[in-house]
Design a protein around this motif. Structure first.
Motif, PDB file in Angstrom:
ATOM      1  N   PHE A 271     -42.758  -5.379 -11.837  1.00 24.25           N
ATOM      2  CA  PHE A 271     -41.647  -5.534 -12.774  1.00 24.25           C
ATOM      3  C   PHE A 271     -40.880  -6.810 -12.426  1.00 24.25           C
ATOM      4  CE2 PHE A 271     -42.466  -0.998 -11.997  1.00 24.25           C
ATOM      5  CZ  PHE A 271     -42.842  -0.606 -13.273  1.00 24.25           C
ATOM      6  N   PRO A 272     -41.551  -7.957 -12.543  1.00 25.97           N
ATOM      7  CA  PRO A 272     -40.944  -9.220 -12.084  1.00 25.97           C
ATOM      8  C   PRO A 272     -39.657  -9.583 -12.812  1.00 25.97           C
ATOM      9  CG  PRO A 272     -42.944  -9.637 -13.368  1.00 25.97           C
ATOM     10  CD  PRO A 272     -42.897  -8.169 -13.091  1.00 25.97           C
ATOM     11  N   LEU A 273     -39.563  -9.284 -14.105  1.00 26.81           N
ATOM     12  CA  LEU A 273     -38.350  -9.627 -14.836  1.00 26.81           C
ATOM     13  C   LEU A 273     -37.174  -8.795 -14.350  1.00 26.81           C
ATOM     14  CD1 LEU A 273     -36.923 -11.257 -16.965  1.00 26.81           C
ATOM     15  CD2 LEU A 273     -37.680  -9.604 -18.690  1.00 26.81           C
ATOM     16  N   ALA A 274     -37.396  -7.497 -14.109  1.00 29.28           N
ATOM     17  CA  ALA A 274     -36.323  -6.634 -13.602  1.00 29.28           C
ATOM     18  C   ALA A 274     -35.850  -7.122 -12.238  1.00 29.28           C
ATOM     19  CB  ALA A 274     -36.809  -5.191 -13.511  1.00 29.28           C
ATOM     20  N   ASP A 275     -36.787  -7.486 -11.391  1.00 30.22           N
ATOM     21  CA  ASP A 275     -36.434  -8.003 -10.066  1.00 30.22           C
ATOM     22  C   ASP A 275     -35.689  -9.330 -10.187  1.00 30.22           C
ATOM     23  OD1 ASP A 275     -36.839  -8.165  -7.007  1.00 30.22           O
ATOM     24  OD2 ASP A 275     -37.786 -10.018  -7.716  1.00 30.22           O
ATOM     25  N   GLN A 276     -36.162 -10.200 -11.065  1.00 29.14           N
ATOM     26  CA  GLN A 276     -35.533 -11.506 -11.250  1.00 29.14           C
ATOM     27  C   GLN A 276     -34.095 -11.365 -11.726  1.00 29.14           C
ATOM     28  OE1 GLN A 276     -37.552 -14.057 -14.104  1.00 29.14           O
ATOM     29  NE2 GLN A 276     -35.642 -15.129 -14.547  1.00 29.14           N
ATOM     30  N   LEU A 277     -33.863 -10.504 -12.724  1.00 30.20           N
ATOM     31  CA  LEU A 277     -32.507 -10.302 -13.239  1.00 30.20           C
ATOM     32  C   LEU A 277     -31.594  -9.712 -12.173  1.00 30.20           C
ATOM     33  CD1 LEU A 277     -33.251  -8.891 -16.819  1.00 30.20           C
ATOM     34  CD2 LEU A 277     -32.614 -11.226 -16.177  1.00 30.20           C
ATOM     35  N   THR A 278     -32.139  -8.798 -11.369  1.00 29.42           N
ATOM     36  CA  THR A 278     -31.349  -8.182 -10.304  1.00 29.42           C
ATOM     37  C   THR A 278     -30.905  -9.224  -9.292  1.00 29.42           C
ATOM     38  OG1 THR A 278     -32.528  -6.076 -10.572  1.00 29.42           O
ATOM     39  CG2 THR A 278     -31.391  -6.442  -8.480  1.00 29.42           C
ATOM     40  N   ARG A 279     -31.833 -10.093  -8.901  1.00 28.81           N
ATOM     41  CA  ARG A 279     -31.500 -11.126  -7.908  1.00 28.81           C
ATOM     42  C   ARG A 279     -30.535 -12.162  -8.498  1.00 28.81           C
ATOM     43  NH1 ARG A 279     -34.628 -10.602  -3.444  1.00 28.81           N
ATOM     44  NH2 ARG A 279     -36.404  -9.200  -3.659  1.00 28.81           N
ATOM     45  N   GLN A 280     -30.687 -12.466  -9.777  1.00 27.47           N
ATOM     46  CA  GLN A 280     -29.762 -13.395 -10.419  1.00 27.47           C
ATOM     47  C   GLN A 280     -28.342 -12.830 -10.436  1.00 27.47           C
ATOM     48  OE1 GLN A 280     -31.291 -14.254 -14.321  1.00 27.47           O
ATOM     49  NE2 GLN A 280     -32.814 -15.718 -13.594  1.00 27.47           N
ATOM     50  N   PHE A 281     -28.228 -11.532 -10.703  1.00 26.60           N
ATOM     51  CA  PHE A 281     -26.908 -10.909 -10.734  1.00 26.60           C
ATOM     52  C   PHE A 281     -26.271 -10.966  -9.342  1.00 26.60           C
ATOM     53  CE2 PHE A 281     -23.582  -7.880 -10.902  1.00 26.60           C
ATOM     54  CZ  PHE A 281     -23.256  -7.676 -12.237  1.00 26.60           C
ATOM     55  N   ILE A 282     -27.036 -10.618  -8.331  1.00 26.36           N
ATOM     56  CA  ILE A 282     -26.496 -10.622  -6.961  1.00 26.36           C
ATOM     57  C   ILE A 282     -26.120 -12.046  -6.546  1.00 26.36           C
ATOM     58  CG2 ILE A 282     -27.091 -10.236  -4.544  1.00 26.36           C
ATOM     59  CD1 ILE A 282     -28.705  -7.808  -5.448  1.00 26.36           C
ATOM     60  N   GLN A 283     -26.924 -13.025  -6.940  1.00 28.21           N
ATOM     61  CA  GLN A 283     -26.602 -14.412  -6.625  1.00 28.21           C
ATOM     62  C   GLN A 283     -25.301 -14.826  -7.291  1.00 28.21           C
ATOM     63  OE1 GLN A 283     -28.323 -16.522  -4.455  1.00 28.21           O
ATOM     64  NE2 GLN A 283     -26.418 -17.679  -4.738  1.00 28.21           N
ATOM     65  N   GLN A 284     -25.084 -14.320  -8.508  1.00 26.85           N
ATOM     66  CA  GLN A 284     -23.850 -14.640  -9.207  1.00 26.85           C
ATOM     67  C   GLN A 284     -22.647 -14.025  -8.507  1.00 26.85           C
ATOM     68  OE1 GLN A 284     -23.545 -14.957 -13.626  1.00 26.85           O
ATOM     69  NE2 GLN A 284     -22.151 -13.228 -13.413  1.00 26.85           N
ATOM     70  N   VAL A 285     -22.808 -12.831  -7.942  1.00 28.39           N
ATOM     71  CA  VAL A 285     -21.717 -12.218  -7.174  1.00 28.39           C
ATOM     72  C   VAL A 285     -21.321 -13.135  -6.027  1.00 28.39           C
ATOM     73  CG1 VAL A 285     -21.033 -10.262  -5.751  1.00 28.39           C
ATOM     74  CG2 VAL A 285     -22.447  -9.878  -7.781  1.00 28.39           C
ATOM     75  N   ASP A 286     -22.314 -13.724  -5.377  1.00 29.21           N
ATOM     76  CA  ASP A 286     -22.029 -14.669  -4.290  1.00 29.21           C
ATOM     77  C   ASP A 286     -21.378 -15.937  -4.818  1.00 29.21           C
ATOM     78  OD1 ASP A 286     -22.867 -13.271  -2.025  1.00 29.21           O
ATOM     79  OD2 ASP A 286     -24.957 -13.854  -2.289  1.00 29.21           O
ATOM     80  N   ASP A 287     -21.930 -16.479  -5.886  1.00 32.20           N
ATOM     81  CA  ASP A 287     -21.456 -17.759  -6.406  1.00 32.20           C
ATOM     82  C   ASP A 287     -20.018 -17.686  -6.922  1.00 32.20           C
ATOM     83  OD1 ASP A 287     -23.942 -18.764  -5.807  1.00 32.20           O
ATOM     84  OD2 ASP A 287     -24.702 -18.683  -7.864  1.00 32.20           O
ATOM     85  N   LYS A 288     -19.669 -16.576  -7.550  1.00 34.35           N
ATOM     86  CA  LYS A 288     -18.334 -16.438  -8.130  1.00 34.35           C
ATOM     87  C   LYS A 288     -17.252 -16.184  -7.076  1.00 34.35           C
ATOM     88  CE  LYS A 288     -19.479 -16.753 -12.531  1.00 34.35           C
ATOM     89  NZ  LYS A 288     -19.022 -17.883 -13.382  1.00 34.35           N
ATOM     90  N   ALA A 289     -17.686 -15.783  -5.874  1.00 33.66           N
ATOM     91  CA  ALA A 289     -16.758 -15.561  -4.757  1.00 33.66           C
ATOM     92  C   ALA A 289     -15.639 -14.588  -5.112  1.00 33.66           C
ATOM     93  CB  ALA A 289     -16.170 -16.891  -4.285  1.00 33.66           C
ATOM     94  N   VAL A 290     -15.998 -13.471  -5.751  1.00 31.41           N
ATOM     95  CA  VAL A 290     -14.989 -12.466  -6.091  1.00 31.41           C
ATOM     96  C   VAL A 290     -14.781 -11.470  -4.943  1.00 31.41           C
ATOM     97  CG1 VAL A 290     -15.491 -12.622  -8.554  1.00 31.41           C
ATOM     98  CG2 VAL A 290     -16.676 -10.916  -7.161  1.00 31.41           C
ATOM     99  N   LEU A 291     -15.637 -11.546  -3.919  1.00 31.62           N
ATOM    100  CA  LEU A 291     -15.543 -10.646  -2.780  1.00 31.62           C
ATOM    101  C   LEU A 291     -15.080 -11.403  -1.549  1.00 31.62           C
ATOM    102  CD1 LEU A 291     -18.889  -8.657  -3.269  1.00 31.62           C
ATOM    103  CD2 LEU A 291     -16.646  -8.193  -4.263  1.00 31.62           C
TER     104      LEU A 291
END
Length: 494
Positions: free
Chosen positions: A286-306
């Motif tokens: 399920f490469p697309l599901a994995d890709q979207l999941t990793r993109q979301f987590i990367q965005q959490v890091d990039d946005k620095a909301v934590l």
């Protein structure tokens, strides 16, 4: 997808009226408003009201359900509930003249069953049956029955998904669909359940039963999945156990090819009945599901909301996001709940940084995925991602968390009572302090303190509903101030 188009014309209007009444908090509707919204004449309104009261009487429980017009021009619903609305929908679907035609084309037209005989069994003449058949084909095409939002565009997969959406949402546990397969599906469900790590919840059991019945009937009608869907690395011991179970129970009556085992196993994986063996399996199958999941987590890091010390790998965020994206990309079932955009404002106010993440990701998603994203799908994804974040990110990791100190003159007993009550506000990312500190954002007491320079909430008596509402407003104001400091270039207005 709504299947109202399959209902008889009069029943469509009557159902819309009932839904409007159910959605109104007071269950009151002005006759003139109904007429304007639905384009009905006074005669049609009267006819719908009579029909609706007859039907409500037929499906109601011990408590009578009805609509009256004691005040001229105003309809008032009594004991109108979501459950009653669901029962009425199922009643109307079963008496729809197009529904027998729909079931025949879906499940029986390539078996040894003649359309003329089937029509007679369902109280239609042969000519009427074929007339309804032509009408149904036009309606299915007009309502995009053969087009879905999703990565899998195999025609047979689409038909099965549409069938599943209809039977799962229309019967909603009110009754068992396709009862001629009850015994067979019961055996399969019971046998497959032995392979699951946890017992099935009632909704899961209904979901699996519905899928299995459609899966069996489509194969019996010579409509099969031809292309295997899974890579060899997913053909593990659990896969083999599922395959063995299917063949043991069905080989005497149905030859199930490998591609169909893949289809069933994919459903069990994407709907959470079985867990993926490991991350590698998700990437391979399920490469697309994995890709979207990793993109979301990367965005959490990039946005620095934590906070900087947050370790996302120590949370369950990847797995929960992956479960959402698996369903979204591999076996998306159009939901009937969490699809109202009106409710998003509530979550936006409570979880503004999560809202920031999700909105930006969904905007990116619209540009990156190669299939249509419907409005209801977008709204449902918003809620799904929101719940993933709420369930996995600890309050201590949130930058916009609010520190509250509670200090009542009555002593620790009452102070502890208020603190315990405040736990209900945990969704607002509150941290209860043990002592006043430089971090304190809100001070709650029964006496105002000149030594405290933050907003003070004064409660002389146990807090009322209005007191809690006022506190929520203060919490949100504190969060807004903090967010403007952390993210000065983002629009935090409602």
């Amino acid at each position: 997808m709504y299947y109202d188009f399959m209902l008889n014309t009069g029943d469509q209007a009557t159902l819309q009226i009932l839904r409007m009444l159910n959605e109104e908090p007071t269950h009151r509707l002005e006759r003139v408003i109904v007429a304007q919204r639905l384009g009905l004449t006074n005669y049609q309104l009267n006819k719908s009201l009579v029909t609706l009261n007859q039907d409500l009487a037929a499906v109601a429980d011990e408590t009578p359900s009805f609509i009256d017009e004691s005040t001229k021009g105003t309809w008032v619903g009594h004991h109108i509930t979501t459950l009653l609305t669901q029962r009425i929908y199922l009643l109307y679907l079963r008496r729809a003249s197009l529904f027998p035609v729909f079931e025949f084309r879906a499940f029986y037209d390539h078996q040894d069953i003649k359309a003329s005989v089937y029509a007679q069994e369902h109280f239609q003449t042969e000519s009427t049956f074929y007339k309804n058949d032509r009408k149904l084909k036009k309606l299915l095409k007009a309502n995009d029955f053969y087009s879905i939002s999703g990565i899998n565009q195999d025609p047979e997969f689409i038909v099965r998904l549409r069938l599943f959406q209809l039977y799962y949402t229309a019967f909603t546990g009110l009754d068992r669909p396709l009862p001629q397969l009850n015994d067979c599906s019961d055996q399969l469900v019971a046998a497959l359940q032995q392979l699951f790590a946890t017992p099935m919840a009632p909704t899961q059991k209904v979901k699996l039963e519905t899928l299995i019945k459609i899966w069996l009937l489509r194969q019996q009608n010579q409509a099969v999945i031809k292309t295997p869907q899974l890579a060899a690395n997913l053909h593990d011991a659990t896969y083999q156990a599922v395959s063995d179970t299917v063949h043991r129970l069905l080989d005497d009556t149905l030859s199930v090819p490998a591609a169909e085992i893949d289809y069933l196993f994919s459903f069990l994986l994407t709907q959470g009945f079985l867990a993926l063996p490991d991350v590698t399996s998700a990437q391979a199958n399920f490469p697309l599901a994995d890709q979207l999941t990793r993109q979301f987590i990367q965005q959490v890091d990039d946005k620095a909301v934590l906070t900087a010390d947050t370790d996302l790998s120590a949370t369950d965020l990847y797995n929960q996001l992956l479960a959402v994206n698996l369903q979204f990309t591999a076996f998306y079932v159009e939901p009937t709940t969490f699809i109202s955009a009106d409710q998003i404002t509530f979550f936006k106010r409570l979880y503004p940084t999560f809202d920031l993440l999700i909105r930006d990701f969904l905007n990116t998603l619209k540009q990156t995925v190669h299939f249509k994203l419907g409005e209801r799908m977008i709204v449902n994804l918003y809620f799904s991602y929101m719940f993933c974040l709420i369930n996995t990110i600890p309050t201590t990791s949130i930058k916009d968390r609010v520190y509250i100190f509670v200090d009542f003159s009555e002593g620790q007993l009452y102070t502890n009572y208020v603190i315990k009550s405040l736990r209900a506000f945990s969704h607002a990312h509150i941290i209860i302090e043990k002592q006043l500190s430089a971090k304190t954002d809100i001070y709650i007491s029964d006496f105002r303190s000149m030594a405290v320079n933050v907003p003070q909430i004064i409660w002389l008596d146990p807090p009322t509903a209005q007191d809690w509402s006022d506190l929520a407003d203060v919490i949100l104001a504190v969060k807004q101030t903090r967010l403007k400091k952390f993210f000065p270039n983002y629009d935090w207005s409602d």
